[in-house]
Design a protein around this motif. Structure first.
Motif, PDB file in Angstrom:
ATOM      1  N   GLY A 127       0.825  -1.210   0.000  1.00 25.62           N
ATOM      2  CA  GLY A 127       0.000   0.000   0.000  1.00 25.62           C
ATOM      3  C   GLY A 127       0.854   1.253   0.000  1.00 25.62           C
ATOM      4  N   SER A 128       0.202   2.382  -0.257  1.00 29.33           N
ATOM      5  CA  SER A 128       0.960   3.636  -0.199  1.00 29.33           C
ATOM      6  C   SER A 128       1.311   3.921   1.259  1.00 29.33           C
ATOM      7  N   ALA A 129       0.561   3.309   2.184  1.00 29.55           N
ATOM      8  CA  ALA A 129       0.866   3.471   3.610  1.00 29.55           C
ATOM      9  C   ALA A 129       2.309   3.058   3.907  1.00 29.55           C
ATOM     10  N   MET A 180       4.892   5.691   2.723  1.00 26.14           N
ATOM     11  CA  MET A 180       5.096   6.820   3.660  1.00 26.14           C
ATOM     12  C   MET A 180       6.063   6.425   4.764  1.00 26.14           C
ATOM     13  N   TYR A 224      -4.477  13.857   5.521  1.00 25.25           N
ATOM     14  CA  TYR A 224      -4.663  12.442   5.862  1.00 25.25           C
ATOM     15  C   TYR A 224      -3.650  12.062   6.947  1.00 25.25           C
ATOM     16  N   TYR A 270       4.763  16.188   3.344  1.00 30.29           N
ATOM     17  CA  TYR A 270       3.833  15.147   2.888  1.00 30.29           C
ATOM     18  C   TYR A 270       2.559  15.821   2.400  1.00 30.29           C
ATOM     19  N   VAL A 326      -1.220  15.195  -0.287  1.00 27.72           N
ATOM     20  CA  VAL A 326      -2.073  14.413  -1.187  1.00 27.72           C
ATOM     21  C   VAL A 326      -2.570  15.412  -2.240  1.00 27.72           C
ATOM     22  N   ASN A 380      -7.678  13.664   0.977  1.00 31.05           N
ATOM     23  CA  ASN A 380      -8.358  13.168   2.164  1.00 31.05           C
ATOM     24  C   ASN A 380      -7.858  14.044   3.309  1.00 31.05           C
ATOM     25  N   ASP A 430       1.596  11.672  -2.052  1.00 29.20           N
ATOM     26  CA  ASP A 430       0.731  10.503  -1.840  1.00 29.20           C
ATOM     27  C   ASP A 430      -0.479  10.647  -2.766  1.00 29.20           C
ATOM     28  N   PRO A 475      -3.141   8.319  -4.097  1.00 27.07           N
ATOM     29  CA  PRO A 475      -3.957   7.123  -4.361  1.00 27.07           C
ATOM     30  C   PRO A 475      -5.274   7.406  -5.074  1.00 27.07           C
ATOM     31  N   TYR A 476      -5.690   8.696  -5.126  1.00 25.47           N
ATOM     32  CA  TYR A 476      -7.003   9.002  -5.734  1.00 25.47           C
ATOM     33  C   TYR A 476      -6.901   9.520  -7.158  1.00 25.47           C
ATOM     34  N   SER A 536      -1.112   3.364  -5.583  1.00 19.73           N
ATOM     35  CA  SER A 536      -1.740   2.254  -4.872  1.00 19.73           C
ATOM     36  C   SER A 536      -2.855   1.634  -5.699  1.00 19.73           C
ATOM     37  N   SER A 554      -5.371   0.452  -4.075  1.00 16.71           N
ATOM     38  CA  SER A 554      -6.472   0.406  -3.105  1.00 16.71           C
ATOM     39  C   SER A 554      -7.768   1.024  -3.605  1.00 16.71           C
ATOM     40  N   LYS A 555      -7.684   2.153  -4.320  1.00 20.23           N
ATOM     41  CA  LYS A 555      -8.910   2.823  -4.727  1.00 20.23           C
ATOM     42  C   LYS A 555      -9.321   2.471  -6.150  1.00 20.23           C
ATOM     43  N   ARG A 574      -3.402  -4.878  -0.675  1.00 20.23           N
ATOM     44  CA  ARG A 574      -2.330  -4.147   0.007  1.00 20.23           C
ATOM     45  C   ARG A 574      -1.139  -3.929  -0.927  1.00 20.23           C
TER      46      ARG A 574
END
Ligand SMILES: Cc1ncc(COP(=O)(O)O)c(C=O)c1O
Length: 406
Positions: free
Chosen positions: A105-107, A110, A131, A178, A180, A185, A213, A215-216, A243, A245-246, A253
């Motif tokens: 994940g992008s988590a 980070m 976020y 950091y 987005v 988010n 970051d 992800p969207y 990612s 994820s979305k 993950r």
């Protein structure tokens, strides 16, 4: 709860870590009767379960050995090559597999970026609001956090410059930032092209690293795609996080960190000590999605699905919320950010809402300086249209009742 007898053994970062309010709220309201606009998770209705099942069955039949084996820390070479090619199409030219690291994940991106750059006491900048994953990763390394306001056009560059120059003079320069950039988010705001260009200049002038970051990005409902910071930056200062994820499903993950080869190499080295390598089946499944041309139609379906929900939530807000309350119109992503009257605390509304079986996330948890008490985040991603309608109507009723009380 920490056992007092063992408290002295815990690290400082653990003892000072704030529990995630988002997770706490989500577990507090995890009752079937609650109409929740709280969790910002993707909608399982658009998970490509059948395709994933078919691909996984084929993979197990034809190459079970490598698919179920450990992989290299960097990740599958073919997948890294394809991701570099995709990013080139989006304007980030000259990348190869050495610039790409597969992550959980992008988590995890980070976390690895913070691990590679942040020493205890370093200054790290984040949006007000932002976020929580970015600040969380910085905190885990003992960084001092500084907030920079976010408005409808994303992070405020004037304020970033002012803060950055002041901190530099004070001998505690910003080392990493950091953000987005797309459909942030929690605010749903998107960083404008001008601000993107200014940000990469500022990173150079003030000498910091940008953790982008993103992800969207693919979940854009309208308007032209903007170049990423990675594409605009010519100085190797951007770590771009993507990612699945979305766009597919967060359960895989799977994410990727992209940047200057030296940075990515160090992040890979750090990853070796965390978890050796990224989930191999997830990488093979995603690779097949790309090779078989299955991703583009999925993204299109997701965009249509979430745009429809955004429009629905906006219509309900228009219908039920009084003029004393304001909100934004996101161009993509999952979130709408609401401002209550300035003196209000969204927590009061939250308790009343939960008593009426309605949930949202209070905005304050996204502000590292503790401001934003009068804000809240509504997510349209997971709730059904019926729940969105009923929840917004109930919130509107509660807000009007408060206004009448004075
Ligand atoms: C801005 C942002 N970054 C990262 C994440 C986590 O992404 P991933 O599942 O890729 O770790 C989320 C999840 O909600 C998010 O909103």
């Amino acid at each position: 709860m920490i056992d007092e007898r063992l408290a002295h053994l815990y690290s400082q970062e653990t003892l000072t870590a704030q529990p995630s309010v988002i997770r706490e709220i989500c577990s507090l309201v995890a009752r079937p009767e609650v109409r929740s606009l709280a969790g910002g998770w993707p909608d399982p209705a658009v998970f490509p379960s059948r395709e994933i099942g078919r691909i996984f069955a084929e993979l197990l039949e034809h190459k079970a050995g490598p698919v179920l084996q450990y992989g290299s820390t960097e990740g599958l070479l073919e997948l890294r090559e394809l991701l570099a090619q995709r990013l080139a199409l989006e304007g980030a030219k000259g990348l190869g597999p050495e610039n790409v690291l597969l992550t959980h994940g992008s988590a995890q991106g980070m976390q690895l970026a913070a691990q590679v750059f942040i020493n205890k006491g370093d200054t790290a900048a984040v949006g007000l609001p932002t976020y929580v994953g970015g600040p969380g990763s910085f905190h885990s390394r003992g960084a001092e956090m500084v907030g920079v306001p976010v408005d409808g056009d994303g992070l405020d560059m004037g304020r970033l410059e002012e803060t950055g120059r002041r901190l530099k003079k004070e001998g505690r320069p910003i080392k990493a930032l950091y953000l987005v950039p797309n459909f942030q988010n929690p605010t749903g705001s998107t960083l404008t092209l001008d601000r993107r260009q200014r940000l990469v200049q500022l990173a150079q002038e003030l000498d910091f690293i940008i953790i982008e970051d993103d992800p969207y990005r693919e979940i854009r409902f309208e308007g032209a795609y903007l170049p990423s910071l990675l594409a605009l930056d010519k100085a190797g200062r951007v770590i771009h996080l993507g990612s699945t994820s979305k766009i597919l499903t967060p359960g895989l993950r799977l994410g990727w960190a992209v940047g200057e080869a030296g940075i990515i190499g160090r992040m890979a080295q750090a990853k070796q000590y965390f978890d050796c390598a990224t989930n191999t089946p997830a990488q093979y499944i995603f690779l097949e999605f790309l090779k078989r041309g299955l991703l583009a139609p999925r993204i299109k379906a997701n965009i249509d699905h979430y745009r429809n929900k955004r429009d629905w939530m906006l219509a309900q807000l228009q219908r039920h919320f009084p003029p004393q309350v304001t909100w934004n119109r996101p161009l993509g992503g999952f979130f709408i950010f609401v401002h209550l009257p300035a003196a209000w605390n969204a927590m009061d509304l939250f308790y009343e809402a939960v008593a009426s079986d309605v949930a949202f996330i209070t905005g304050q948890s996204f502000f590292v300086d503790g401001s934003g008490a009068n804000t809240l985040r509504l997510s349209f991603s997971q709730a059904s249209k019926e729940d969105i309608e009923a929840a917004v109507a109930e919130l509107g009723r509660l807000i009007r009742a408060r206004l009448e009380k004075g």
